[in-house]
Motif scaffolding. Structure first.
Motif, PDB file in Angstrom:
ATOM      1  N   ALA A   1       0.862  -1.186   0.000  1.00  0.00           N
ATOM      2  CA  ALA A   1       0.000   0.000   0.000  1.00  0.00           C
ATOM      3  C   ALA A   1       0.893   1.228   0.000  1.00  0.00           C
ATOM      4  O   ALA A   1       2.019   1.182   0.509  1.00  0.00           O
ATOM      5  N   GLU A   2       0.398   2.304  -0.587  1.00  0.00           N
ATOM      6  CA  GLU A   2       1.216   3.521  -0.608  1.00  0.00           C
ATOM      7  C   GLU A   2       0.380   4.741  -0.260  1.00  0.00           C
ATOM      8  O   GLU A   2      -0.643   4.999  -0.877  1.00  0.00           O
ATOM      9  N   ILE A   3       0.834   5.465   0.757  1.00  0.00           N
ATOM     10  CA  ILE A   3       0.172   6.703   1.166  1.00  0.00           C
ATOM     11  C   ILE A   3       1.150   7.832   0.848  1.00  0.00           C
ATOM     12  O   ILE A   3       2.170   8.009   1.519  1.00  0.00           O
ATOM     13  N   LYS A   4       0.845   8.539  -0.229  1.00  0.00           N
ATOM     14  CA  LYS A   4       1.783   9.559  -0.735  1.00  0.00           C
ATOM     15  C   LYS A   4       1.916  10.723   0.232  1.00  0.00           C
ATOM     16  O   LYS A   4       0.915  11.235   0.744  1.00  0.00           O
ATOM     17  N   GLY A   5       3.140  11.131   0.464  1.00  0.00           N
ATOM     18  CA  GLY A   5       3.385  12.309   1.284  1.00  0.00           C
ATOM     19  C   GLY A   5       2.887  13.556   0.566  1.00  0.00           C
ATOM     20  O   GLY A   5       2.888  13.607  -0.667  1.00  0.00           O
ATOM     21  N   SER A   6       2.467  14.563   1.322  1.00  0.00           N
ATOM     22  CA  SER A   6       1.907  15.751   0.684  1.00  0.00           C
ATOM     23  C   SER A   6       2.964  16.830   0.419  1.00  0.00           C
ATOM     24  O   SER A   6       2.684  17.807  -0.254  1.00  0.00           O
ATOM     25  N   VAL A   7       4.188  16.649   0.935  1.00  0.00           N
ATOM     26  CA  VAL A   7       5.215  17.685   0.741  1.00  0.00           C
ATOM     27  C   VAL A   7       6.413  17.168  -0.064  1.00  0.00           C
ATOM     28  O   VAL A   7       6.811  17.762  -1.054  1.00  0.00           O
ATOM     29  N   VAL A   8       7.002  16.043   0.371  1.00  0.00           N
ATOM     30  CA  VAL A   8       8.140  15.462  -0.358  1.00  0.00           C
ATOM     31  C   VAL A   8       7.825  13.987  -0.646  1.00  0.00           C
ATOM     32  O   VAL A   8       8.382  13.087  -0.018  1.00  0.00           O
TER      33      VAL A   8
ATOM     34  N   PHE B   1      10.567   8.292   1.221  1.00  0.00           N
ATOM     35  CA  PHE B   1       9.584   7.399   1.841  1.00  0.00           C
ATOM     36  C   PHE B   1      10.176   6.529   2.938  1.00  0.00           C
ATOM     37  O   PHE B   1      11.374   6.282   2.995  1.00  0.00           O
ATOM     38  N   ILE B   2       9.271   6.099   3.819  1.00  0.00           N
ATOM     39  CA  ILE B   2       9.610   5.080   4.819  1.00  0.00           C
ATOM     40  C   ILE B   2       8.872   3.815   4.420  1.00  0.00           C
ATOM     41  O   ILE B   2       7.708   3.860   4.008  1.00  0.00           O
ATOM     42  N   LEU B   3       9.549   2.687   4.524  1.00  0.00           N
ATOM     43  CA  LEU B   3       8.945   1.388   4.219  1.00  0.00           C
ATOM     44  C   LEU B   3       8.634   0.676   5.532  1.00  0.00           C
ATOM     45  O   LEU B   3       9.544   0.324   6.287  1.00  0.00           O
ATOM     46  N   LEU B   4       7.342   0.513   5.805  1.00  0.00           N
ATOM     47  CA  LEU B   4       6.889  -0.250   6.973  1.00  0.00           C
ATOM     48  C   LEU B   4       6.501  -1.628   6.462  1.00  0.00           C
ATOM     49  O   LEU B   4       5.770  -1.729   5.471  1.00  0.00           O
TER      50      LEU B   4
ATOM     51  N   ALA C   1       4.166  -2.805   3.382  1.00  0.00           N
ATOM     52  CA  ALA C   1       4.271  -4.060   2.628  1.00  0.00           C
ATOM     53  C   ALA C   1       4.004  -5.269   3.521  1.00  0.00           C
ATOM     54  O   ALA C   1       4.548  -5.363   4.620  1.00  0.00           O
ATOM     55  N   TRP C   2       3.146  -6.155   3.015  1.00  0.00           N
ATOM     56  CA  TRP C   2       2.906  -7.445   3.662  1.00  0.00           C
ATOM     57  C   TRP C   2       3.598  -8.505   2.791  1.00  0.00           C
ATOM     58  O   TRP C   2       3.186  -8.756   1.657  1.00  0.00           O
ATOM     59  N   TRP C   3       4.649  -9.122   3.329  1.00  0.00           N
ATOM     60  CA  TRP C   3       5.430 -10.075   2.543  1.00  0.00           C
ATOM     61  C   TRP C   3       4.870 -11.489   2.647  1.00  0.00           C
ATOM     62  O   TRP C   3       4.383 -11.895   3.687  1.00  0.00           O
ATOM     63  N   SER C   4       5.065 -12.249   1.585  1.00  0.00           N
ATOM     64  CA  SER C   4       4.978 -13.701   1.662  1.00  0.00           C
ATOM     65  C   SER C   4       6.417 -14.218   1.548  1.00  0.00           C
ATOM     66  O   SER C   4       7.346 -13.436   1.359  1.00  0.00           O
ATOM     67  N   GLY C   5       6.594 -15.532   1.706  1.00  0.00           N
ATOM     68  CA  GLY C   5       7.916 -16.123   1.487  1.00  0.00           C
ATOM     69  C   GLY C   5       8.896 -15.908   2.619  1.00  0.00           C
ATOM     70  O   GLY C   5      10.084 -16.200   2.478  1.00  0.00           O
ATOM     71  N   HIS C   6       8.413 -15.404   3.754  1.00  0.00           N
ATOM     72  CA  HIS C   6       9.307 -15.207   4.906  1.00  0.00           C
ATOM     73  C   HIS C   6       9.676 -16.552   5.526  1.00  0.00           C
ATOM     74  O   HIS C   6      10.846 -16.902   5.632  1.00  0.00           O
ATOM     75  N   SER C   7       8.647 -17.330   5.889  1.00  0.00           N
ATOM     76  CA  SER C   7       8.880 -18.568   6.638  1.00  0.00           C
ATOM     77  C   SER C   7       9.336 -19.706   5.735  1.00  0.00           C
ATOM     78  O   SER C   7      10.026 -20.616   6.188  1.00  0.00           O
ATOM     79  N   HIS C   8       8.919 -19.675   4.464  1.00  0.00           N
ATOM     80  CA  HIS C   8       9.164 -20.825   3.585  1.00  0.00           C
ATOM     81  C   HIS C   8      10.031 -20.459   2.395  1.00  0.00           C
ATOM     82  O   HIS C   8      10.160 -21.229   1.452  1.00  0.00           O
TER      83      HIS C   8
ATOM     84  N   GLY D   1       9.955 -12.776  -0.246  1.00  0.00           N
ATOM     85  CA  GLY D   1       9.135 -11.640  -0.698  1.00  0.00           C
ATOM     86  C   GLY D   1       9.858 -10.315  -0.530  1.00  0.00           C
ATOM     87  O   GLY D   1       9.921  -9.505  -1.465  1.00  0.00           O
ATOM     88  N   SER D   2      10.433 -10.096   0.659  1.00  0.00           N
ATOM     89  CA  SER D   2      11.123  -8.812   0.886  1.00  0.00           C
ATOM     90  C   SER D   2      12.390  -8.735   0.042  1.00  0.00           C
ATOM     91  O   SER D   2      12.779  -7.652  -0.409  1.00  0.00           O
ATOM     92  N   THR D   3      13.038  -9.885  -0.180  1.00  0.00           N
ATOM     93  CA  THR D   3      14.246  -9.896  -1.015  1.00  0.00           C
ATOM     94  C   THR D   3      13.886  -9.554  -2.463  1.00  0.00           C
ATOM     95  O   THR D   3      14.587  -8.779  -3.134  1.00  0.00           O
ATOM     96  N   TRP D   4      12.767 -10.123  -2.934  1.00  0.00           N
ATOM     97  CA  TRP D   4      12.309  -9.788  -4.289  1.00  0.00           C
ATOM     98  C   TRP D   4      12.039  -8.285  -4.401  1.00  0.00           C
ATOM     99  O   TRP D   4      12.428  -7.634  -5.374  1.00  0.00           O
ATOM    100  N   TYR D   5      11.394  -7.728  -3.367  1.00  0.00           N
ATOM    101  CA  TYR D   5      11.084  -6.292  -3.392  1.00  0.00           C
ATOM    102  C   TYR D   5      12.381  -5.475  -3.386  1.00  0.00           C
ATOM    103  O   TYR D   5      12.511  -4.509  -4.140  1.00  0.00           O
ATOM    104  N   ALA D   6      13.341  -5.913  -2.544  1.00  0.00           N
ATOM    105  CA  ALA D   6      14.618  -5.186  -2.439  1.00  0.00           C
ATOM    106  C   ALA D   6      15.347  -5.173  -3.786  1.00  0.00           C
ATOM    107  O   ALA D   6      15.989  -4.180  -4.140  1.00  0.00           O
ATOM    108  N   GLN D   7      15.260  -6.254  -4.557  1.00  0.00           N
ATOM    109  CA  GLN D   7      15.982  -6.269  -5.838  1.00  0.00           C
ATOM    110  C   GLN D   7      15.185  -5.578  -6.944  1.00  0.00           C
ATOM    111  O   GLN D   7      15.744  -4.921  -7.811  1.00  0.00           O
TER     112      GLN D   7
END
Ligand code: ZN
Length: 593
Positions: A235-242, A246-249, A291-298, A303-309
């Motif tokens: 999900a993305e909540i766009k900042g109104s100034v800059v 971004f921060i990734l939660l 971001a809600w990842w899949s692929g963490h446990s298995h 999922g987060s690695t795919w996003y990072a690349q």
């Protein structure tokens, strides 16, 4: 007010005050019916639950479907062979080699092991076994058999390893040390032999049988390992100034069994923050991605690695910090101990915890674990777990050390059910996340203090110097770090003169870009060695890993072959460290080289 203590109390009051437990608890009740294996139908239903909510509220979001290497453990068996043979309950692990259900017979051999004393131990490096000939044997030892432990018997010739878990329940886990789906550099980071886990009473029974003579066992296992699509919801909540900054939660959606404490509580936290921050989006200067990842446990954080690349260049240029959310709000978790933060984020994190809970906290460098897939990229970070069970409480309950769930031993088992979530603790944890996020999103100068990162690095290099004594001189690294620290001091003195300016003031934006540059230098150097766009393995990574051969140097004799090899290695590594620290200083001073 210093840079890291920035806050806007009125905005915080209205946003944090809008957080309630209602939506989070609805998610937890729903997720308590879903076994969210990576890529499964139950997990798809969990994604739908989240995206339906986001759609209802109008929060923009995308579900990606990358193809990743995922490994789902199937059934496994173990029995003693012979007249009085009987069967035992065992589990196999994600990424264990498989016998495809065929029984293998071999003699059992006990190798004394040790249970992990803490989570660092649990996720640390493998411990090679040297002492005896294990060829053709099924080894039995103590431990969880997860993380690098599955590699302990590499090269021993053993045909399988059985890990005796510390309690009544068998913990599920993953044995590969390849971080995310493999590339050429991470191929071969999986154990060579099938891994099984057994509970303590049955493990002890097998050990006892061995005391009265040789024991033959037959085991089998099935593991479904292959490339499959997994959902990554952002999900993305766009900042109104800059909005570019971004921060990734983030947190993982997939689970072992219904995984309420690990990690439905985190998924609920992310959803509540999405609801409330979206409703207040006009009050956010920077963008919040959730971001809600899949692929963490298995998939070992696939999922987060795919996003990072996939978003590497955007992350490297614009990501201010990543904030991980794994196992907040658990039963009995009333203190903030061993919270993860990179040094520059410690003050921000501690102040947010204190302001919301009134409590002091302690923390340390993030372990190489838990979807912290952004260290190679050089991104600052705060939180992974948050509240934790006090040690005395765990001791009184006779609990052993586990790798999550706020210290509850139901972690990674069938018993990780709704009783493990605590409404009051979860509500407070969500408010801490929200407070720490708001400060990062809205402070004109991002409230991270990179002098703390340099100081931490200097302390570690001093530690290496002490270890090697006169065998190597780390003065050039220490010198370069000192000079960088002085340059950062001047940057912050200038930054403080900008107070009162907005986030999109060009001078403010330049200071924040320089801070991100510092993160890319200091976090990458401090946490990784395989390069900015690769992933270091999932095992204990020493601080400033390039310089860590100092640990070996401490034990070699001056003048030996190994001494000269290590001296070459450290000389080349130190060149890299000094060069990068000096480049960072030069950039702060507006110089080219
Ligand atoms: Zn988790």
């Amino acid at each position: 007010m210093t840079i890291s203590s920035w806050k806007d109390e009125a905005t915080e009051k209205s946003i944090v005050g809008a957080i309630t437990i209602d939506e989070p608890w609805r998610l937890i009740e729903k997720f308590s019916t879903l076994t969210r294996l990576s890529g499964s139908a139950d997990e798809a239903e969990a994604v739908k639950y989240i995206t339906d909510k986001l759609s209802t509220w109008g929060v923009p979001h995308t579900v990606h479907h990358p193809t990743c290497l995922i490994s789902l453990p199937g059934p496994s068996t173990l029995r003693t062979v012979g007249e009085n043979g009987r069967s035992f309950t065992v589990k196999t692990s994600s990424f264990s080699p498989s016998t495809d259900g065929k029984e293998v017979e071999a003699e059992l051999a006990y190798v004394p092991g040790a249970q992990a004393a803490d989570i660092g131990d649990l996720l640390g490096a493998s411990r090679p076994i040297e002492s005896r000939d294990l060829a053709g044997k099924v080894v039995i030892t103590e431990g969880l058999g997860i993380a690098a432990r599955g590699m302990d018997f590499a090269g021993s010739g053993a045909v399988a390893a059985i890990f005796i878990n510390p309690g009544e329940r068998i913990h599920e886990g993953i044995t590969t040390t390849s971080w995310g789906s493999p590339d050429l550099t991470s191929l071969g980071r999986v154990p060579e032999i099938p891994i099984l886990a057994i509970n303590k009473p049955e493990g002890e029974e097998l050990k006892k049988l061995l005391q009265s003579g040789p024991v033959k066992v037959a085991f089998s296992n099935q593991v479904d390992t292959g490339w499959r699509e997994i959902p990554v919801t952002v999900a993305e909540i766009k900042g109104s100034v800059v909005p570019d900054e971004f921060i990734l939660l983030h947190g993982h959606l997939d689970s072992w069994h219904v995984g309420i404490s690990d990690n439905a509580v985190g998924d609920a936290t992310l959803l509540e923050i999405a609801r409330v921050f979206w409703a207040n989006r006009d009050k956010l200067a920077r963008t919040l991605r959730i971001a809600w990842w899949s692929g963490h446990s298995h998939g070992r954080y696939a999922g987060s690695t795919w996003y990072a690349q996939t978003f590497a260049l955007d992350l490297a240029a614009n990501c201010v910090a990543h904030v991980n959310c794994d196992s907040p709000g658990c039963r009995f978790a009333t203190e903030f101990r061993d919270v993860a933060w990179t040094a520059e984020a410690a003050s921000l994190a501690q102040l947010a915890i204190k302001d919301v809970s009134g409590q002091d906290s302690s923390g340390d460098r993030p372990l190489r674990a838990g979807d912290c897939s952004f260290g190679n990229l050089g991104i600052s970070s705060y939180f992974m777990g948050l509240s934790e069970m006090p040690k005395e409480v765990a001791r009184a309950k006779g609990y052993h050390s586990v790798g999550g769930s706020g210290g509850n031993i139901e972690w990674h088992t069938e018993a990780d059910t709704i009783e493990l979530a605590d409404k009051d603790i979860l509500l407070q944890d969500i408010k801490i996340y929200a407070t720490a996020l708001l400060r990062g999103l809205n402070a004109p100068i991002v409230p991270l203090d990179y002098r703390d990162a340099v100081r931490e690095m200097i302390a570690h290099i001093h530690g290496y110097q002490e270890k090697v004594g006169g065998k190597f001189d780390f003065a050039p690294s220490l010198n370069a770090a000192d000079q960088l620290n002085e340059a950062i001091d001047r940057l912050y003195a200038y930054a403080e003169s900008l107070s009162g300016k907005t986030q999109n003031d060009p001078a403010v934006q330049r200071v924040n870009a320089l801070q991100r540059m510092l993160a890319r230098t200091l976090v990458t150097l401090s946490y990784s060695q395989d390069g900015r766009f690769r992933q270091d393995p999932a095992r204990g990574i020493p601080p400033v890993p390039e310089l860590s051969p100092a640990n070996e140097m401490a034990n070699v004799e001056e003048g030996s072959d190994q001494f000269y090899v290590l001296r070459n290695d450290l000389t080349r590594a130190q060149n890299d460290v000094v060069w990068k620290l000096t480049q960072a200083k030069n950039q702060l001073e507006g110089k080219v080289l």
